[in-house]
Design an enzyme around this catalytic site. Structure first.
Site, short mmCIF file in Angstrom:
data_model
loop_
_atom_site.label_atom_id
_atom_site.label_comp_id
_atom_site.label_asym_id
_atom_site.label_seq_id
_atom_site.Cartn_x
_atom_site.Cartn_y
_atom_site.Cartn_z
N CYS A 133 0.81 -1.22 0.00
CA CYS A 133 0.00 0.00 0.00
C CYS A 133 0.85 1.28 0.00
O CYS A 133 1.36 1.66 -1.04
CB CYS A 133 -0.98 -0.03 1.17
SG CYS A 133 -2.58 0.64 0.74
N HIS A 192 -4.06 -5.18 0.93
CA HIS A 192 -3.53 -5.67 2.21
C HIS A 192 -3.66 -7.19 2.30
O HIS A 192 -4.75 -7.71 2.56
CB HIS A 192 -4.27 -5.02 3.38
CG HIS A 192 -3.96 -3.57 3.54
ND1 HIS A 192 -2.89 -3.13 4.29
CD2 HIS A 192 -4.56 -2.46 3.05
CE1 HIS A 192 -2.85 -1.80 4.25
NE2 HIS A 192 -3.85 -1.38 3.51
N GLU A 210 -2.53 -9.02 4.61
CA GLU A 210 -2.52 -9.45 6.01
C GLU A 210 -3.90 -9.57 6.64
O GLU A 210 -4.07 -10.24 7.66
CB GLU A 210 -1.65 -8.49 6.85
CG GLU A 210 -2.19 -7.07 6.98
CD GLU A 210 -1.77 -6.14 5.86
OE1 GLU A 210 -1.80 -4.92 6.08
OE2 GLU A 210 -1.44 -6.62 4.76
N SER A 241 -0.63 -13.14 37.81
CA SER A 241 -1.92 -12.47 37.80
C SER A 241 -3.07 -13.46 37.68
O SER A 241 -4.23 -13.10 37.87
CB SER A 241 -1.99 -11.49 36.63
OG SER A 241 -2.03 -12.23 35.41
N GLY A 242 -2.75 -14.71 37.34
CA GLY A 242 -3.80 -15.68 37.06
C GLY A 242 -4.14 -15.74 35.59
O GLY A 242 -4.88 -16.60 35.14
N ASP A 267 -0.72 -14.91 30.17
CA ASP A 267 0.66 -14.46 29.96
C ASP A 267 1.57 -14.78 31.15
O ASP A 267 2.63 -15.37 30.98
CB ASP A 267 0.70 -12.95 29.67
CG ASP A 267 -0.15 -12.57 28.47
OD1 ASP A 267 -0.41 -13.45 27.63
OD2 ASP A 267 -0.56 -11.40 28.39
#
Length: 511
Positions: free
Chosen positions: A80, A168, A170, A222-223, A226
């Site tokens: 693009c 595009h 993607e 954090s549970g 991640d």
């Protein structure tokens, strides 16, 4: 093991992160860098992709990349804006488009026997998103494909391994976009497809061992997906030298502190739970601004961590569950073309007084890749399927100032909504869901009495990595029952609304 790498230069397109993800779906490693901060080690990259941009190559604000060590040296795909840039500044012509070149289109012409379009047929659907169009190809440009409205939809430059497209590949709407990227990266540029979850685990574990050695590491759990995957990776690398701390900031979901601690019991992780609810609520008292709330929560988190880390002897490292979108979204407008949307509490390091070095095993990968890595590590699919939950928790879902009573109200509302999604078999069809407590009261009627109580907004989105998201069309019957349950069971709420905004332009969280 050295993997072939793709350099993606970001000119500010909302789709840049999607390019990186599509490349990685081909098991090829990719990195995004601002167009004006090209890495010094550019020779390490085997191919380069130029992203799109909201800017025009014809404007005074045209973005000019330094391509001297790239163009004609490495295989390059210009998407693009990139395609228009190569045309405009290399003897071609770019002009405002006479027809609307946005949305779905179909390839009406493809140059035969062209490796770039191998296994892609005439009529293939592509996604257009541009207001300028290439009227004349650059010097040595060879036309490769057209649509009905866009003659120069794709071209290559003779004498170089340079290809350019005005659509595009993607986005999902380009049905053969992944095939096109594979044709370019594998068929033309010759990259190896060996960057897999298995190889990531193996190499990351070795890298952690080399980096950390026999030092102790403290990690805030954090549970969420991640931090859990980060913990299991670190545990695999350093075992008993990993000390996990799960902090209750008073802004978690209902009963989450207890249930998450129980969940970790069977995973072989060394976890300590710390209830610091009162400390966080005190730090947030009277603060309404979203960024100030994030900072207050982040600072309190660091203070609690500092207290707990001091109870451990000789801890040298702090581990964080930072993932690639956190890093990308935290790049400021001065650092690159993509504007900062909001600060992320786990990006940007620590104050000097903590004197801990940082290890971030997931910093290079996207959320969907984190889940694949977690599956490779044998983590429970139910845990890996958990919706993302923001680090500041309900603190950024309570608009305005935060009080213990507002937290109670939102925890009850959230529990009804999330448990309802699970009961109705909708939870796994949604990428992220939650409720927002709005800073407005509205008039209602309960029994024969007038009420003047809170309004809550429900939000459920579909996404792959949170960079873009669409609202989910939940069944009316479900929304009706959920609304009734909330109004009847949660004292203080008399109105429920459903958020039907997509990202962009809205964000997933309201703050």
């Amino acid at each position: 093991m050295q993997h072939d790498k793709v350099l993606i230069l970001d000119f500010g397109s909302q789709y840049t992160q999607l390019i990186a993800r599509r490349v990685r779906e081909l098991n090829i490693y990719s990195e995004i860098h601002p167009f004006n901060k090209i890495p010094t080690n550019v020779e390490e990259f085997k191919a380069v992709i130029l992203s799109g941009s909201p800017n025009s190559v014809r404007g005074e604000d045209a973005l000019h990349p330094e391509l001297s060590g790239i163009r004609g040296v490495k295989p390059m795909l210009a998407v693009c804006y990139g395609a228009q840039y190569l045309a405009h500044f290399s003897g071609g012509e770019v002009a405002p488009s006479n027809t609307r070149e946005y949305g779905r289109a179909n390839l009406s012409f493809i140059k035969t026997e062209e490796a770039f379009f191998e296994n892609i047929s005439q009529g293939s659907q592509v996604w257009m998103s541009h207001s300028d169009t290439i009227k004349k190809l650059p010097e040595n440009g060879v036309l490769l494909a057209s649509t009905t409205d866009v003659e120069n939809a794709a071209y290559k430059i003779e004498g170089e391994t340079t290809f350019a497209i005005q659509f595009h590949p993607e986005v999902y709407h380009s049905t053969d976009g992944k095939q096109l990227l594979e044709n370019f990266l594998v068929g033309i540029a010759g990259l190896n497809q060996d960057w897999t979850p298995d190889s990531f685990v193996e190499e990351t574990v070795e890298a952690i061992k080399a980096k950390v050695g026999g030092d102790k590491v403290v990690l805030g759990l954090s549970g969420g997906v991640d931090s859990t995957v980060a913990a299991v990776l670190l545990n695999k690398a350093i075992g008993a030298n990993l000390y996990c701390i799960f902090v209750n900031n008073g802004l978690l979901r209902k009963n989450e502190f207890e249930s998450v601690l129980k969940q970790y019991e069977g995973m072989g992780l060394n976890v300590k739970g710390v209830d610091a609810s009162d400390r966080f609520l005190a730090a947030l008292a009277g603060i309404e601004d979203p960024e100030l709330k994030r900072k207050a929560i982040g600072n309190a988190f660091i203070e609690v961590f500092d207290d707990e880390a001091h109870k451990l002897e000789d801890v040298k490292w702090l581990a964080q569950g930072t993932i690639y979108p956190d890093v990308i979204e935290s790049v400021s407008a001065t650092g690159g073309p993509s504007a900062t949307i909001k600060s992320h509490h786990n990006v940007g390091g620590l104050p000097d007084f903590m004197k801990l070095k940082i290890v971030e095993p997931l910093r290079a990968i996207f959320k969907d890749e984190v889940r694949r890595v977690g599956a490779t590590l044998g983590i429970d699919p139910e845990l890996l399927g958990r919706h993302p939950f923001p680090g500041p928790g309900l603190g950024i879902r309570i608009l305005g100032d935060i009080t213990a009573e507002k937290v109670r109200i939102l925890q009850e509302v959230d529990a009804i909504f999330i448990n309802g999604l699970k009961t109705w078999g909708l939870y796994d069809k949604v990428w992220q869901a939650g409720a927002m407590l709005l800073p407005v009261n509205s008039v209602g009627v309960m029994g024969d009495e007038r009420t003047y109580e809170k309004c809550v907004a429900l939000r459920a989105v579909e996404s792959t990595d949170g960079m873009t998201a669409d609202w989910v069309n939940l069944p009316y019957e479900f929304l009706q029952k959920t609304s009734n349950d909330i109004i009847n069971k949660v004292k203080g709420v008399n109105r429920v609304v459903y958020d039907i905004s997509s990202k962009p332009p809205a964000t997933i969280e309201w703050e």
